[in-house]
Every structure is written in structure tokens, then in C-alpha cells.
Design a protein around this motif. Structure first.
Motif, short mmCIF file in Angstrom:
data_model
loop_
_atom_site.label_atom_id
_atom_site.label_comp_id
_atom_site.label_asym_id
_atom_site.label_seq_id
_atom_site.Cartn_x
_atom_site.Cartn_y
_atom_site.Cartn_z
N PRO A 5 40.41 73.17 35.71
CA PRO A 5 39.48 74.26 35.94
C PRO A 5 38.56 73.99 37.13
CG PRO A 5 38.72 72.91 34.13
CD PRO A 5 40.07 72.40 34.51
N LYS A 6 38.01 75.08 37.63
CA LYS A 6 37.02 74.98 38.69
C LYS A 6 35.74 74.43 38.09
CE LYS A 6 37.67 79.35 38.85
NZ LYS A 6 38.88 79.34 38.02
N LEU A 103 23.68 80.90 28.40
CA LEU A 103 22.59 80.02 28.83
C LEU A 103 22.78 79.59 30.28
CD1 LEU A 103 20.05 78.48 28.37
CD2 LEU A 103 21.33 76.78 27.05
N ASP A 104 24.02 79.35 30.68
CA ASP A 104 24.29 79.01 32.07
C ASP A 104 23.88 80.16 32.99
OD1 ASP A 104 25.57 76.93 33.87
OD2 ASP A 104 26.76 78.69 34.41
N LEU A 152 35.14 78.42 29.71
CA LEU A 152 34.03 78.36 30.64
C LEU A 152 34.47 78.31 32.09
CD1 LEU A 152 31.65 76.00 28.64
CD2 LEU A 152 31.44 78.47 28.95
N SER A 153 35.77 78.15 32.31
CA SER A 153 36.32 78.31 33.66
C SER A 153 36.65 79.76 33.96
CB SER A 153 37.59 77.46 33.81
OG SER A 153 37.29 76.10 33.68
N ARG A 174 30.95 85.51 32.64
CA ARG A 174 31.83 84.50 33.22
C ARG A 174 31.02 83.60 34.15
NH1 ARG A 174 37.67 85.48 36.16
NH2 ARG A 174 37.89 83.39 37.05
N PRO A 175 30.99 82.27 33.92
CA PRO A 175 30.24 81.38 34.81
C PRO A 175 30.80 81.40 36.22
CG PRO A 175 30.78 80.29 32.74
CD PRO A 175 31.57 81.56 32.77
N GLU A 176 29.90 81.36 37.21
CA GLU A 176 30.35 81.28 38.60
C GLU A 176 31.09 79.96 38.83
OE1 GLU A 176 28.45 81.35 43.11
OE2 GLU A 176 27.26 82.03 41.40
N HIS A 177 30.59 78.91 38.21
CA HIS A 177 31.26 77.61 38.19
C HIS A 177 31.18 77.10 36.76
CE1 HIS A 177 31.27 77.40 42.58
NE2 HIS A 177 30.01 77.78 42.54
#
Length: 324
Positions: A5-6, A103-104, A152-153, A174-177
Motif C-alpha cells: 500500500p501507499k 481521525l486521520d 486504510l490504503s 479515504r486517507p490521502e496517505h
């Protein structure tokens, strides 16, 4: 499911810079939480991390970590927030991924997700939860980490394991990273899993079958820690994994006297003073001496991320200044 994953952490320099975190062990109110978070940021700490317990022993009463960390993130601008560490058995990985992604997002990408297999038998029993054998708990953790890495990727995730089944789920937001994954580990199997799947590995004494953490002095000696670091690196297979440890520094003008104090306090006796001086988890003496110890231990073991209790964060701040 994507196993590459990124992420934010796997492509760092060969020798990492130091960073330091505060473990919020004595935080029992919203006012204390915000004051500690702001003070940690002002002193140059990288992160505030919270434990995950709902019984008072052995660390004292705790705020619920995910909710509390959202508040701490809102009160700061650069401080990272994280869990050190959540017990995997207390949350299904899909629900945890949802909370972690949220939370991210709310923190502007400042969240670090720490996860462990769970070890405190007394806590499980107080809550009426089965305290399964270590093999089962560790197996669930490994599956959770694989699911969390994928969700989370931002990947659509399908997973069929012994403990969890996921059918085509995606996480929102969706997390950016992908948020960094942190695993605390003390046994060979756990350290191998952490080396393969985590971005940061906290080296710990091993958990015992009775639901406690080993107090054996051998678990803290250089050769034991060196062996554990070797297991992480072998499993990481070339990935750049950050090595971490929770420490309680003991300050004083004379390192030997400070080490003797630790030896007596821990029940090892003054004859163990020399051993304490060499323990990778023990830092004794004046701030400049502790900074020198950290530099030497980075060269020997690779440790670059240390967390200290909130009660020690002001006294420890000069060490950060020496290493800045």
C-alpha cells in the motif's frame, strides 16, 4: 487485497532522525488532555500517544483513546496523535479502520495507529471477554493488520481468514496517505509480524501466558534486545522500519548512582547497577549524557523513536534540545 500500500513511512533515509513522543498516562480530564498536548507541542515532541485500558491497574484510569485524540488534534497544529497501543480484541478491524480514517482526516493526516494482540488477562476477565491463548490472539492481530493496511490504503478489500471475513469493503473518508501502523511486540512471532506489516515497531519485554509482562532482567539486556531487533529486520526484508521504545529516564549528575537507584526500585538489587547502565531501555544521568546514550544506541540497535511518560516530559525536554 493490495499488500504494497501507499504509505508515509517506508521510504525514509538509511539512518533516521530522532523523534520523541509523550505517553499520556496521567491524563484524566479534558483540561489535562489539552494542556498536555499543547505543552508537548511547545516542547518539541513529535507525538502524544494514549494507552487503551478500561481498568485502573496497572497504568491508572484512562480516557477512551480515539475520542480523546480527536480533541488533542483539534487543539494542536503539528503534534501527531497516536495509540500506544489498542488491543485488537476490543474492536473489529472494519470498525477500527472507519474510526482511524476519520481521525486521520480530522487531524489533517497526523494520526498513527498503534495496535497489539492484547495481554492484560485481568482486563479481559473484568469485561467478560474470553482471554484466548496467545496463538489465537496473535493470529487475530495479524489478520487485522492485513485488513487495516488494505482498507486504510483506500483499497476495496476482500479478505478470508481464520478469524475475519471481509467482502468488498472500502473505508470512508479515504486517507490521502495510509496512516502509519505501529505494533508493540516482545515475542519472536509478534516481532516477525510487526516487521512484515508495521511501519513502527515498539520493542517490548515478552508478554506472559498469565496475562502480565515479564519483569525478568534478561528481557532488558543488550543481547536480548539486539536479538529482537534482528528478528524485526529479518522479517522486514529491507523495508525501512522505525524502531521504538517506551522509556522512563532517571536524571541525576552521576549516571552510576542513577542506575543504582533504578536497580533498587525495580527489585534487581544494587549488584545489577552495571547491567542497568547497559540496558537499551534505561537512560540515566544528566540530559547531555542521556543524549549521548541515545546516539550510541541508534548506531548499535537503530532506535530513533522514544516515548516518555507525561510526568517526565518537562524534565526530558533538554534531551530533545541536545539532539535537535
Amino acid at each position: 487485497m493490495d499488500e504494497a500500500p501507499k504509505d508515509r513511512t517506508n521510504t525514509g533515509p538509511a539512518r533516521r532522525a530522532f523523534r520523541f513522543g509523550v505517553v499520556g498516562e496521567s491524563i484524566c480530564s479534558g483540561a489535562q488532555l489539552l494542556a498536555t498536548a499543547r505543552r508537548a507541542e511547545d516542547l518539541g515532541y513529535s507525538a502524544l500517544v494514549l494507552r487503551d485500558h478500561f481498568v485502573a491497574e496497572p497504568f491508572g484510569d484512562q480516557l477512551a483513546p480515539m475520542v480523546a485524540l480527536a480533541s488533542a488534534a483539534a487543539a494542536t497544529s503539528t503534534l501527531r496523535v497516536g495509540t500506544m497501543v489498542l488491543s485488537n480484541d476490543y474492536r473489529h478491524p472494519v470498525m477500527l479502520a472507519k474510526e482511524a480514517a476519520t481521525l486521520d482526516h480530522l487531524s489533517g493526516g497526523r494520526f498513527e495507529l498503534g495496535l497489539g494482540a492484547g495481554w492484560l488477562r485481568e482486563e479481559y476477565e473484568a469485561a467478560g471477554m474470553p482471554f484466548d491463548a496467545a496463538g489465537a490472539r496473535v493470529g487475530r492481530l495479524e489478520e487485522s493488520l492485513r485488513i487495516l493496511r488494505s482498507l486504510l490504503s483506500g483499497d476495496r478489500t476482500t479478505f478470508a481468514g481464520e478469524h475475519y471475513r471481509i467482502d468488498g469493503l472500502e473505508v470512508f473518508p479515504r486517507p490521502e496517505h495510509r496512516p502509519p501502523l505501529v505494533v508493540g511486540a516482545g515475542s519472536r512471532r509478534m516481532l516477525g509480524i510487526a516487521g512484515r506489516l508495521a511501519d513502527t515497531v515498539g520493542i517490548l519485554p515478552r508478554a506472559l501466558p498469565d496475562g502480565t509482562i515479564s519483569e525478568e532482567i534478561t528481557e532488558r539486556l543488550p543481547e536480548t534486545v539486539e536479538r529482537k531487533v534482528g528478528w524485526v529486520r529479518e522479517a522486514a526484508a529491507g523495508r525501512d522500519v522505525e524502531l521504538s521504545m517506551v522509556v522512563t529516564p532517571t536524571f541525576g549528575p552521576d549516571p552510576r548512582r542513577a542506575a543504582a537507584k533504578v536497580a533498587v526500585m525495580r527489585g534487581w538489587g544494587t549488584a545489577s547497577t552495571g547491567l542497568v547502565l547497559e540496558m537499551p531501555s534505561q537512560f540515566v544521568g544528566p540530559p547531555e549524557h542521556i543524549a549521548e546514550q541515545m546516539l550510541a544506541r541508534r548506531d548499535r540497535y537503530g532506535f530513533t523513536y522514544y516515548q516518555v511518560p507525561d510526568t517526565a516530559m518537562d524534565a526530558f525536554a533538554p534531551v530533545i534540545a541536545h539532539l535537535a
